[in-house]
Design a protein around this motif. Structure first.
Motif, PDB file in Angstrom:
ATOM      1  N   SER A   1      22.712  32.251  15.862  1.00 40.90           N
ATOM      2  CA  SER A   1      23.254  30.901  14.783  1.00 40.90           C
ATOM      3  C   SER A   1      24.225  31.597  15.855  1.00 40.90           C
ATOM      4  CB  SER A   1      22.892  31.420  13.825  1.00 40.90           C
ATOM      5  OG  SER A   1      23.878  31.612  13.139  1.00 40.90           O
TER       6      SER A   1
ATOM      7  N   THR B   1      31.032  28.194  16.023  1.00 44.80           N
ATOM      8  CA  THR B   1      31.002  27.287  14.838  1.00 44.80           C
ATOM      9  C   THR B   1      31.696  28.441  13.935  1.00 44.80           C
ATOM     10  OG1 THR B   1      29.260  29.308  13.846  1.00 44.80           O
ATOM     11  CG2 THR B   1      28.250  27.180  14.139  1.00 44.80           C
ATOM     12  N   ALA B   2      32.320  28.608  14.823  1.00 44.84           N
ATOM     13  CA  ALA B   2      33.692  29.302  14.069  1.00 44.84           C
ATOM     14  C   ALA B   2      34.969  28.414  13.314  1.00 44.84           C
ATOM     15  CB  ALA B   2      34.602  30.422  15.553  1.00 44.84           C
TER      16      ALA B   2
ATOM     17  N   LEU C   1      34.180  26.883  11.443  1.00 45.01           N
ATOM     18  CA  LEU C   1      32.756  26.611  10.373  1.00 45.01           C
ATOM     19  C   LEU C   1      32.166  27.477   9.397  1.00 45.01           C
ATOM     20  CD1 LEU C   1      31.509  24.055  12.398  1.00 45.01           C
ATOM     21  CD2 LEU C   1      33.313  23.548  10.368  1.00 45.01           C
TER      22      LEU C   1
ATOM     23  N   THR D   1      30.495  30.071   6.825  1.00 45.43           N
ATOM     24  CA  THR D   1      29.944  30.046   5.664  1.00 45.43           C
ATOM     25  C   THR D   1      31.037  30.411   5.018  1.00 45.43           C
ATOM     26  OG1 THR D   1      27.635  30.616   6.629  1.00 45.43           O
ATOM     27  CG2 THR D   1      27.858  29.549   4.489  1.00 45.43           C
ATOM     28  N   ASP D   2      30.999  30.293   3.580  1.00 48.76           N
ATOM     29  CA  ASP D   2      32.756  30.535   2.577  1.00 48.76           C
ATOM     30  C   ASP D   2      30.835  31.140   1.556  1.00 48.76           C
ATOM     31  OD1 ASP D   2      33.690  31.746   0.200  1.00 48.76           O
ATOM     32  OD2 ASP D   2      34.254  29.534  -0.042  1.00 48.76           O
TER      33      ASP D   2
ATOM     34  N   SER E   1      30.029  30.274  -2.001  1.00 49.18           N
ATOM     35  CA  SER E   1      30.093  29.217  -2.866  1.00 49.18           C
ATOM     36  C   SER E   1      28.559  29.275  -2.045  1.00 49.18           C
ATOM     37  CB  SER E   1      31.133  28.012  -2.187  1.00 49.18           C
ATOM     38  OG  SER E   1      30.936  27.729  -0.830  1.00 49.18           O
ATOM     39  N   GLN E   2      27.796  29.750  -0.237  1.00 46.95           N
ATOM     40  CA  GLN E   2      27.092  29.520   0.241  1.00 46.95           C
ATOM     41  C   GLN E   2      26.054  29.827   0.527  1.00 46.95           C
ATOM     42  OE1 GLN E   2      27.142  25.411   1.623  1.00 46.95           O
ATOM     43  NE2 GLN E   2      27.039  25.083  -0.382  1.00 46.95           N
TER      44      GLN E   2
ATOM     45  N   ARG F   1      21.356  32.286   4.031  1.00 43.07           N
ATOM     46  CA  ARG F   1      19.995  32.199   3.619  1.00 43.07           C
ATOM     47  C   ARG F   1      19.268  33.344   4.557  1.00 43.07           C
ATOM     48  NH1 ARG F   1      17.300  27.043   3.862  1.00 43.07           N
ATOM     49  NH2 ARG F   1      18.728  27.171   1.879  1.00 43.07           N
TER      50      ARG F   1
ATOM     51  N   ILE G   1      14.110  25.262  -1.180  1.00 47.21           N
ATOM     52  CA  ILE G   1      14.850  24.503  -1.236  1.00 47.21           C
ATOM     53  C   ILE G   1      14.936  24.382  -2.487  1.00 47.21           C
ATOM     54  CG2 ILE G   1      15.624  21.517  -0.714  1.00 47.21           C
ATOM     55  CD1 ILE G   1      15.375  23.485   1.734  1.00 47.21           C
TER      56      ILE G   1
ATOM     57  N   GLU H   1      17.594  26.810  -4.942  1.00 52.90           N
ATOM     58  CA  GLU H   1      19.116  26.578  -4.208  1.00 52.90           C
ATOM     59  C   GLU H   1      20.095  26.065  -5.289  1.00 52.90           C
ATOM     60  OE1 GLU H   1      21.164  26.214  -1.140  1.00 52.90           O
ATOM     61  OE2 GLU H   1      18.984  27.744  -0.554  1.00 52.90           O
TER      62      GLU H   1
END
Lengths: 356, 277
Positions: free
Chosen positions: A9, A14-15, A17, A19-20, A23-24, A27, A353, A356
């Motif tokens: 990762s 992914t800067a 982008l 994860t919040d 909300s998410q 994992r 999954i 979630e």
């Protein structure tokens, strides 16, 4: 495919982008690449034999170059087939015809590779041909059989199991009919050189590298995985699924024929019984290597490791002077265990999954 | 009311409610499956920059209509005009080449591939394209363009190189929508995009749709959720029993009227307790 992708990762790319977190929830339990599990399995099995070796035989199992070279030679021919079968299984299919194709294409290729010094050649006027001729004819027959497999599966929509089962029986028939059951022997020196020494291992590794690159880095690979993941989705995304399946099965047929060339060259003869049960060994290598029978998952490096596990177990039993019958029984157990492991992996993933 | 609808829907009299150029029009679009008439004589018009919803009960022909427009199926009869020109789509690829992108209920994603591979599935950026199927994939370029695509839709995906199998339903849906949004030049269709999503994820998808409105990309939204429909679109096309029952403008109608048209019970006021208004 997702060999080392899951753990990398990279924060730079992914800067913006990221994860919040509320909300998410990120994992934590990112799964290890499947190949790593297979490698751990390989090392563990080798160590078990090493320990047993010192206890039972009083000598090292691993530190014996001759044993190691025999071990890898043993699995190289079937390994070539397994690379093809891996691609077929990733599309969600199966190829049962590869073993019989080895028999048929070995007979055919050998009949064009005979030396003129041999009085009873199949084609007395076609002896001492350049080595490229039997290779081209052999691989051509393999490709042809693969195209028939692929076309049957793609265009008539019959299950791959049935189509390749038909080809398996048919090709074995061809192998026996070709010379009325007589072996074909005495190849030219140049043909005999193909499978000489450690060449089968080199050919196996070359095939593995080529198709690893193809699966991992080319459009061909992306589409192969996409078809195995979601055939309907692949079609909606504009992939010509039918044509692609024909290509995949043609490659599998070609690799079975390549294995036939290697084995007939090495043995200096071809017999109708060549390649008996190779299809199951090849499938087993792929499955042990983490290729999922439900399609979409697996890789060539995994299959190579699967082939090595196969080799270690076979030569380990020989080393411990265990009866050959036990070897087959154990092989059966390993195949079932590998499939059970695959199903278990999928179930735990589905649960993940669902949570979630 | 019913008479009015029949009038506005007649092909001879073009709709004057729309603004600007007509992007998509269907004339007498009909699809039969054997003896089943899934869609008959559908006359539909979509204008530039317009967001419309297609609503209707189960089996009303909504999905059938979408499948004809996106080239998944070939209509039995009727015409599809795109930018004023008649088109015949033999496959989804044809529709995509025209600039129509769709997000289907089954998503059309490959769970075992990563995000860039999915966004570019079937139209990969290639290196050495003369190698045909064995052309190399330009992962770097696809990755950069995927980041850009996801940014324009405002979607947050933590790890692009993770396979979709490891993602939630909402994240996957967002990938599918980003794919459609980044390639659609003319029109986007979404078939029940929020049907399987949670509250937050639904909001996220709705925000993407609002952004598309700002970019003036026309959208056809198939939805069961009337509140969502009223929040997002300009016009509501109601399907009933394989036919277009009529078209209503979102700011000039009420939930009751829409439900009346969906059910075919014309009496207004009877649906006040309907829970999906």
């Amino acid at each position: 495919m997702s060999s080392n992708t899951e753990i990398s990762s990279s924060p730079q790319t992914t800067a913006g982008l990221s994860t919040d977190k509320r909300s998410q929830p990120a994992r934590k339990s990112v799964s290890r690449p499947q190949e790593m599990n297979v490698l751990i399995g390989l090392v563990a099995i080798a160590l078990i034999f090493e320990i047993l070796g010192w206890i039972v035989q009083g000598e090292s199992f691993l530190f014996n170059t001759q044993r190691l070279s025999i071990m890898i030679l043993q699995v190289s021919v079937v390994g070539i087939i397994a690379v093809g079968v891996t691609q077929v299984i990733i599309t969600g299919g199966i190829d049962l015809s590869s073993g019989s194709l080895v028999g048929a294409t070995a007979m055919i290729a050998m009949s064009f590779a005979q030396a003129s010094t041999y009085a009873r050649a199949v084609y007395p006027s076609l002896t001492d041909l350049p080595v490229i001729v039997p290779i081209a004819i052999g691989l051509g027959c393999g490709i042809l059989a693969g195209v028939v497999n692929g076309a049957l599966i793609a265009y008539t929509k019959i299950p791959p199991f049935i189509a390749t089962l038909g080809m398996m029986v048919f090709a074995r028939g061809v192998a026996k009919w070709y010379t009325r059951g007589q072996p074909v022997s005495f190849p030219t020196d140049s043909y005999a050189a193909i499978g000489d020494g450690m060449n089968p291992v080199l050919i196996f590794l070359a095939v593995a590298i080529v198709f690893h690159v193809a699966l991992r880095y080319t459009v061909y690979g992306k589409h192969t995985y996409a078809i195995g993941s979601n055939e309907q989705g692949a079609r909606m995304s504009g992939i010509n699924v039918e044509r692609h399946l024909v290509l995949v099965y043609a490659i599998a047929g070609m690799l079975a024929a390549l294995a036939a060339v290697v084995i007939s060259s090495r043995n200096l003869t071809a017999q109708a019984s060549f390649g008996n049960m190779y299809e199951l060994d090849a499938i087993a290598m792929a499955v042990i290597g983490g290729v999922s029978l439900s399609g979409g998952r697996g890789s060539v490096p995994g299959t190579v490791l699967g082939a090595l596990i196969f080799g270690v177990i076979l030569s380990g039993f020989t080393f411990l002077r265990l009866d050959a019958y036990y070897q087959e029984m154990i092989k059966g157990v390993i195949i079932v265990a590998a499939v059970v492991a695959d199903i278990y992996r999928q179930r735990s993933r589905a649960k993940m999954i669902d949570k979630e | 009311m019913q008479a009015d609808i029949a009038k506005t829907n007649s092909p001879e009299r073009p709709l004057n409610t729309g603004s600007g150029r007509v992007v998509l029009e269907t004339r007498g679009l009909t699809k039969h499956y054997g003896g089943v008439r899934a869609l008959s004589d559908a006359n539909f018009v979509l204008h530039e920059g317009e967001h419309v919803a297609i609503v209707g009960d189960n089996g009303a022909g909504k999905s059938t209509f979408v499948r004809q427009i996106t080239g998944v199926e070939v209509p039995t009869s009727g015409e599809i005009l795109f930018d004023g020109k008649p088109v015949k789509f033999e496959s989804p690829v044809d529709a995509r080449q025209t600039g129509i992108e769709a997000v289907f209920q089954n998503l059309a994603l490959a769970d075992d591939l990563d995000v860039p591979s999915n966004i570019f599935l079937g139209r990969e950026e290639k290196i050495l394209p003369w190698l045909g199927p064995f052309a190399f994939v330009n992962e770097k370029k696809m990755r950069e363009r995927s980041i850009a695509a996801l940014e324009t839709t405002g979607v947050k995906i933590p790890n692009l190189s993770s396979s979709l199998r490891h993602m939630s339903g909402g994240q996957r849906q967002c990938v599918a929508i980003s794919r459609a949004a980044s390639f659609a030049s003319k029109l986007i269709l979404m078939d029940e995009p929020t049907a399987a999503l949670g509250v937050q994820e639904t909001t996220q998808v709705e925000n993407i749709i609002r952004r598309l409105k700002q970019k003036r990309i026309p959208l056809i939204l198939v939805s069961h959720n009337l509140r969502q429909v009223f929040n997002l679109v300009d016009k509501i096309w109601v399907f009933r029993r394989g036919e277009i029952a009529g078209m209503l403008e979102a700011d000039k109608t009420t939930g009751n009227e829409v439900v009346s048209m969906i059910t075919g019970v014309a009496d207004s006021g009877v649906h006040e307790n309907a829970s999906y208004i």
